[in-house]
Design a protein around this motif. Structure first.
Motif, PDB file in Angstrom:
ATOM      1  N   SER A 255      14.729  44.790  49.440  1.00  8.97           N
ATOM      2  CA  SER A 255      13.453  44.726  50.157  1.00  8.97           C
ATOM      3  C   SER A 255      12.283  44.346  49.252  1.00  8.97           C
ATOM      4  CB  SER A 255      13.177  46.058  50.855  1.00  8.97           C
ATOM      5  OG  SER A 255      13.029  47.077  49.920  1.00  8.97           O
ATOM      6  N   VAL A 256      12.586  44.076  47.965  1.00 10.79           N
ATOM      7  CA  VAL A 256      11.504  43.682  47.054  1.00 10.79           C
ATOM      8  C   VAL A 256      11.436  42.158  46.976  1.00 10.79           C
ATOM      9  CG1 VAL A 256      10.548  44.073  44.768  1.00 10.79           C
ATOM     10  CG2 VAL A 256      12.236  45.642  45.669  1.00 10.79           C
ATOM     11  N   PRO A 257      10.270  41.577  47.260  1.00 11.85           N
ATOM     12  CA  PRO A 257      10.166  40.130  47.101  1.00 11.85           C
ATOM     13  C   PRO A 257      10.275  39.744  45.621  1.00 11.85           C
ATOM     14  CG  PRO A 257       8.197  41.036  48.195  1.00 11.85           C
ATOM     15  CD  PRO A 257       9.024  42.175  47.711  1.00 11.85           C
ATOM     16  N   ASN A 258      11.029  38.710  45.338  1.00  6.76           N
ATOM     17  CA  ASN A 258      11.218  38.265  43.965  1.00  6.76           C
ATOM     18  C   ASN A 258      10.777  36.811  43.868  1.00  6.76           C
ATOM     19  OD1 ASN A 258      12.225  37.320  41.549  1.00  6.76           O
ATOM     20  ND2 ASN A 258      14.144  38.451  41.701  1.00  6.76           N
ATOM     21  N   ILE A 259       9.777  36.536  43.011  1.00  8.70           N
ATOM     22  CA  ILE A 259       9.246  35.175  42.970  1.00  8.70           C
ATOM     23  C   ILE A 259      10.204  34.186  42.334  1.00  8.70           C
ATOM     24  CG2 ILE A 259       6.777  35.727  43.025  1.00  8.70           C
ATOM     25  CD1 ILE A 259       6.891  35.141  39.947  1.00  8.70           C
ATOM     26  N   MET A 264      13.935  33.688  49.758  1.00  6.29           N
ATOM     27  CA  MET A 264      14.795  34.855  49.867  1.00  6.29           C
ATOM     28  C   MET A 264      14.605  35.540  51.213  1.00  6.29           C
ATOM     29  SD  MET A 264      13.195  37.868  47.488  1.00  6.29           S
ATOM     30  CE  MET A 264      14.393  39.110  47.929  1.00  6.29           C
ATOM     31  N   LEU A 266      14.186  38.796  53.101  1.00 13.55           N
ATOM     32  CA  LEU A 266      13.804  40.183  52.807  1.00 13.55           C
ATOM     33  C   LEU A 266      14.484  41.118  53.798  1.00 13.55           C
ATOM     34  CD1 LEU A 266      10.044  40.653  52.031  1.00 13.55           C
ATOM     35  CD2 LEU A 266      11.969  40.720  50.500  1.00 13.55           C
TER      36      LEU A 266
END
Lengths: 317, 330
Positions: A255-259, A264, A266
């Motif tokens: 659930s963490v956005p990753n740049i 991606m 979520l």
């Protein structure tokens, strides 16, 4: 490596007018010298309560059982006088909100004087200024600012002053309770760099309480993931991110956005925390767990050893 | 669906806050001293497009959000929303125009009336703009509750904000923002106060709403990762100016302005195996009352040179659709 602090079977309850809140149950962990342990979880999972218990800072309606062993002694059974000898000198804390943790009518140097005198009444002013300047410089604040009042600092600088106060007497353990949550990313980066350097140069252990899995990945060595008052997974950082065992950890990481990842997907965790006043039998995560089994509803999962890692889930038992 | 027609066009937006100075001194000064919170911003947002406005606190991003819908009066500039010149609207007309643009604030508890049931709160804009009769209004609210996943809608209608969780409250605020069927929504740090697991829920809901209503979206945030997730285009702001603006993928693949690069480097990435070369800038954002001359970022810029004191910070098109205010890095 030497263990600095060890927590065994720590349980904490808050007595409220309308029932008892079981904030922490059966927490077990230890921190070695030069190591950063991170306690992660959502709000209300008991991570701050655990952190405050280490300095015996819990409110009067809290009852803690189990043991927190520091230097061969149990902090939970210490008298107020004994714990006062330890706070600030051996174990110190950095709170989330630097605005409310500094006294607005005291100069920065007076904060240091108060701290130093509480542990050693014989130090003279010159020595105290030296200690304070050293600590400030190590945290990235110029020693010229000793005569300033807290309102003359920005949020990031105030948090650095807080860190300087925490390290002034060279404690062996620092509890950092969401130290960068109210700060901007660039300042957060600067503060984390300060903490990393301190750990390297000064033989300290850091207990970092946060909800940000990105920060954890950058600074921690070990991670304890908490959910509804229980440590559900306890592992070293590489294993945890590469191969999370507990379904809660897996969902949290998704659930963490990753740049760094293109488009991606979520995920979110449906449902909400169980009521900590009357916890249902069985696993505390079972109502939100995608892999729930029959046994999860009947019995509380024990801590299971899986390849040297600890996880509280029936999938592995 | 990104359509070619612009819903929002902002040109040269300025907002100066005047500083209080002693009365006598004011005679000796040619120009009244002011905080240039927003200093000449231009951008446009198309139908179905989300523009992310990112920057540190104090960069002026919230002031932009509030002044383009005239919650605070801009000092100067042109604002066109939905073919309507917002700057020229007088009181009553502005109020009527507001059904076309709405805002979502950071703190849902502060934006909901604690004494009003959430059903009534969401119905309120319909009453103000005189849309439908009582029965229709309630139906519209219930329908919307289902859309934002407050189910069962009937059961939620009579609840009060304190009976809801943080994520549910923010969904109520979103429902209230879209009930008048607006064309443009400003979201001011709407997910900053939420927990990770809930934040992703709300982000997903915003994307769904944006696509379903074909909304133009201004997404104000300090979190580049969320902006990347939700927006098509991203503008990076520093001390009242946009320093770089580009399509999301272009910006993340080739950040040009040093400030953008620093901001990106500072985002923690949930991957412990990743070792990054980091540029950590010295100090903090300078006070907007005492702005550096020339490039405003030069006091913290790792690549700063002598010439940086003389340049003006206008945006230049470096590549098609990619504008940056730094003339030295291409």
């Amino acid at each position: 490596m030497d263990t600095n602090i060890e927590i065994k079977n720590l349980s904490i309850e808050y007595r409220m007018r309308n029932g008892t809140v079981h904030a922490v149950r059966d927490a077990d962990f230890s921190v070695d010298k030069k190591e950063t342990l991170s306690i992660v979880g959502e709000s209300g999972c008991g991570k701050s309560t655990t952190g405050h218990a280490i300095l015996k800072l819990l409110p009067s309606n809290a009852r803690a059982t189990g043991s927190i062993i520091y230097n061969g002694k149990n902090i939970l059974t210490m008298s107020n006088n004994e714990i006062r000898q330890i706070r600030g000198k051996h174990i110190s804390i950095v709170f989330q909100d630097p605005m409310t943790s500094l006294d607005p009518i005291m100069r920065v140097k007076d904060h240091f004087f108060e701290l130093i005198k509480a542990h050693d009444s014989k130090v003279n002013e010159q020595e105290m200024i030296e200690i304070a300047s050293c600590a400030l410089e190590a945290s990235g604040v110029s020693a010229k600012r000793l005569n300033n009042y807290p309102f003359e600092f920005s949020g990031g600088m105030r948090q650095r002053v807080m860190i300087a106060l925490a390290i002034a007497l060279q404690p062996s353990v620092i509890v950092a309770d969401e130290p960068t949550t109210s700060l901007d990313v660039v300042v957060q980066e600067q503060i984390m760099e300060v903490l990393k350097n301190l750990k390297r140069t000064k033989d300290m252990s850091i207990i970092l309480i946060t909800h940000d899995l990105g920060i954890v990945a950058e600074v921690a060595d070990k991670v304890a993931v908490m959910y509804a008052g229980e440590i559900v997974e306890y592992a070293d950082i590489y294993n945890l991110y590469k191969n999370p065992l507990h379904p809660y950890t897996q969902l949290l990481l998704k659930s963490v956005p990753n740049i760094k990842i293109g488009d991606m997907e979520l995920h979110n965790i449906p449902g909400s925390l169980p009521d900590l006043k009357n916890i249902p039998q069985g696993c505390r995560f079972r109502d939100r767990c995608p892999m729930v089994k029959d046994i999860c509803k009947k019995e509380t999962p024990p801590i299971i050893d899986k390849d040297g890692r600890k996880v509280r889930c029936w999938l592995y038992g | 669906m990104v359509n070619d027609s612009n819903v929002v066009v902002v040109k040269n937006l300025k907002k100066y806050f005047l500083l209080k100075i002693p009365w006598l001194e004011s005679f000796s000064l040619k120009e009244k001293p002011s905080v240039k919170a927003v200093d000449g911003l231009s951008f446009s947002i198309k139908k179905g497009e989300a523009l992310g406005l990112v920057g540190e606190s104090g960069s002026g991003k919230t002031t932009v959000g509030r002044s383009i819908i005239r919650l605070i009066e801009p000092t100067n500039g042109e604002i066109v929303i939905n073919d309507e010149d917002i700057m020229s609207l007088k009181k009553e007309k502005l109020r009527k125009a507001r059904r076309n643009f709405q805002i979502i604030f950071q703190d849902p508890i502060a934006s909901l009336n604690p004494y009003m049931s959430i059903g009534k709160s969401v119905m309120h804009p319909l009453e103000i703009h005189d849309i439908g009769n009582r029965k229709q209004r309630k139906e519209m609210v219930l329908e919307l509750f289902e859309k934002v996943n407050l189910i069962p809608a009937e059961g939620f209608f009579n609840r009060y904000p304190k009976q809801l969780s943080g994520g549910q409250r923010q969904r109520v605020v979103i429902a209230r923002a879209i009930i008048t069927n607006p064309k443009f929504i400003v979201s001011d740090e709407a997910t900053a106060m939420l927990d990770v697991s809930v934040r992703s829920q709300v982000l997903k809901l915003m994307i769904k709403i944006k696509e379903e209503y074909n909304l133009a979206f201004l997404f104000i945030t300090h979190d580049l990762a969320s902006a990347k997730y939700i927006c098509e285009k991203i503008a990076v702001m520093y001390l009242g100016k946009i320093v770089e603006i580009a399509d999301k993928t272009e910006l993340f693949d080739h950040p040009l302005h040093p400030y953008t690069r620093i901001l990106m480097g500072a985002i923690p990435i949930p991957d412990p195996t990743l070792k990054r070369e980091k540029i950590i800038p010295a100090g903090e954002i300078p006070s907007p009352t005492n702005m550096p001359s020339g490039c405003r970022f030069r006091t913290r810029c790792p690549y700063a040179k002598k010439e940086c004191g003389d340049i003006d910070m206008s945006l230049m098109e470096i590549e098609k659709g990619h504008l940056s205010a730094c003339p030295f890095i291409r």
